[in-house]
Write a protein that holds these residues in place. Sequence first.
Motif, short mmCIF file in Angstrom:
data_model
loop_
_atom_site.label_atom_id
_atom_site.label_comp_id
_atom_site.label_asym_id
_atom_site.label_seq_id
_atom_site.Cartn_x
_atom_site.Cartn_y
_atom_site.Cartn_z
N UNK A 127 0.80 -1.22 0.00
CA UNK A 127 0.00 0.00 0.00
C UNK A 127 0.83 1.26 0.00
N UNK A 128 0.45 2.21 0.84
CA UNK A 128 1.07 3.53 0.84
C UNK A 128 1.14 4.05 2.27
N UNK A 129 2.08 4.97 2.51
CA UNK A 129 2.16 5.66 3.80
C UNK A 129 2.10 7.16 3.55
N UNK A 130 1.39 7.83 4.43
CA UNK A 130 1.21 9.27 4.25
C UNK A 130 1.33 9.99 5.58
N UNK A 203 0.46 7.25 8.35
CA UNK A 203 -0.69 6.36 8.19
C UNK A 203 -0.46 5.39 7.04
N UNK A 204 -0.71 4.09 7.31
CA UNK A 204 -0.63 3.07 6.26
C UNK A 204 -2.01 2.92 5.62
N UNK A 205 -2.03 3.02 4.29
CA UNK A 205 -3.27 2.85 3.52
C UNK A 205 -3.12 1.62 2.65
N UNK A 206 -3.85 0.54 2.92
CA UNK A 206 -3.76 -0.66 2.08
C UNK A 206 -4.08 -0.35 0.62
N UNK A 207 -3.49 -1.11 -0.27
CA UNK A 207 -3.62 -0.87 -1.71
C UNK A 207 -5.08 -0.77 -2.15
#
Length: 384
Positions: A127-130, A203-207
């Motif tokens: 995913x992504x981190x922001x 914050x981790x956002x799943x794909x």
Amino acid sequence: MDATPGVSLVERARALAPLIAGEADEIERTRRLTPAVVSALIENGLYRALLPQSLGGAEAAPDVFMQMLEEIAKADASAAWCLGQCSVCAMIAASLDHDTAHEIFNTPPGILAWGAIAHEARAVEGGYRATARWDFASGSRQANWLGAHVRILSGDGTPRRHADGSPEVRTILFPVASATLHDVWNAIGLAGTGTDSYEVRNLFIPERFATFRDVPQALREPGPIYRLGTGSAFSLGFAAVSLGVARATLEAAIALARGKHQSLAASAMRDNQAVQGLIGRTEGDLRAARAYLYATANAMWRDLSATGEFSNAHRTAVRLAATWTIHQSARVVDAAYHMAGATAVFRSNPFERRFRDMHAIAQQIQARDTHYEDVGKLILAEGR
């Protein structure tokens, strides 16, 4: 959704108007939609106007969506603005896998809000981190999910780009509980929209909760409304809100003119030829603006439904009609406000708040004068 089957979104909105009008003072005072208004909008399915039918939404045509917002705006501009914002945000469901969309929009209250594009998210495994803060999240105080439009960075921190060199922008979605909301919306108008800022840290956002917005290739739903895209849907929706505010303000001025005696005048305002002429011209201006907006929307919708393509010509036409309608609505409100005289300045009368709300609408991105420049540039370039 507990809405009565067979009753249209527009009819439901019209039926809710007295409740919303009765709550308008409290909405203004507390700077948020009241629980009674939010519950009524949810129970009548109005937040689901543009949600896919596969998820229990109405997947409404643009003119239905616009009329719904007009009816709510006649009662309270902030309620209509929040409803329009969150309804359009729900269009992102068409670009998510069904289970993910179901989790977001079919878990009560099932409301998503987001703000302006800004900042980056870094691609990581899964995913992504922001870490970022965004502004202008109208409707966030009712939402249980938030979104953000971010530029994507690769793991090494370099910007990811499409084949044409443009930056990769995705919309990331996350529960409200994952963010910190900042109460910053102390504005002259649209006080109840709660257009706050929101922030996440690492914050981790799943794909599966990151997708492309307004990209036809990303769509998983066949409905033509999703090819319209959120940008143009916002334009049409907020222009409709401005029409509702203008209509309510003009009607209030007409009601006042029927009974009011101006200071030092021997007769009622209704018998004053200057007032009669002003009402006639202003009524014509408002009808013309509404007719233009709806004619543009309906012509676009016929072609989009037939071809499945939202052309650049229609995109430009929608932008021009929406911008001009907002500006024309502001002129109508100004005319009605000035017609009311000293009566208009008192908070107990139905002019002052609508005047402020209308001018807050006219300052938003959908009403920027630069839209005229963009359209003019295209017109001048034709035939090259």
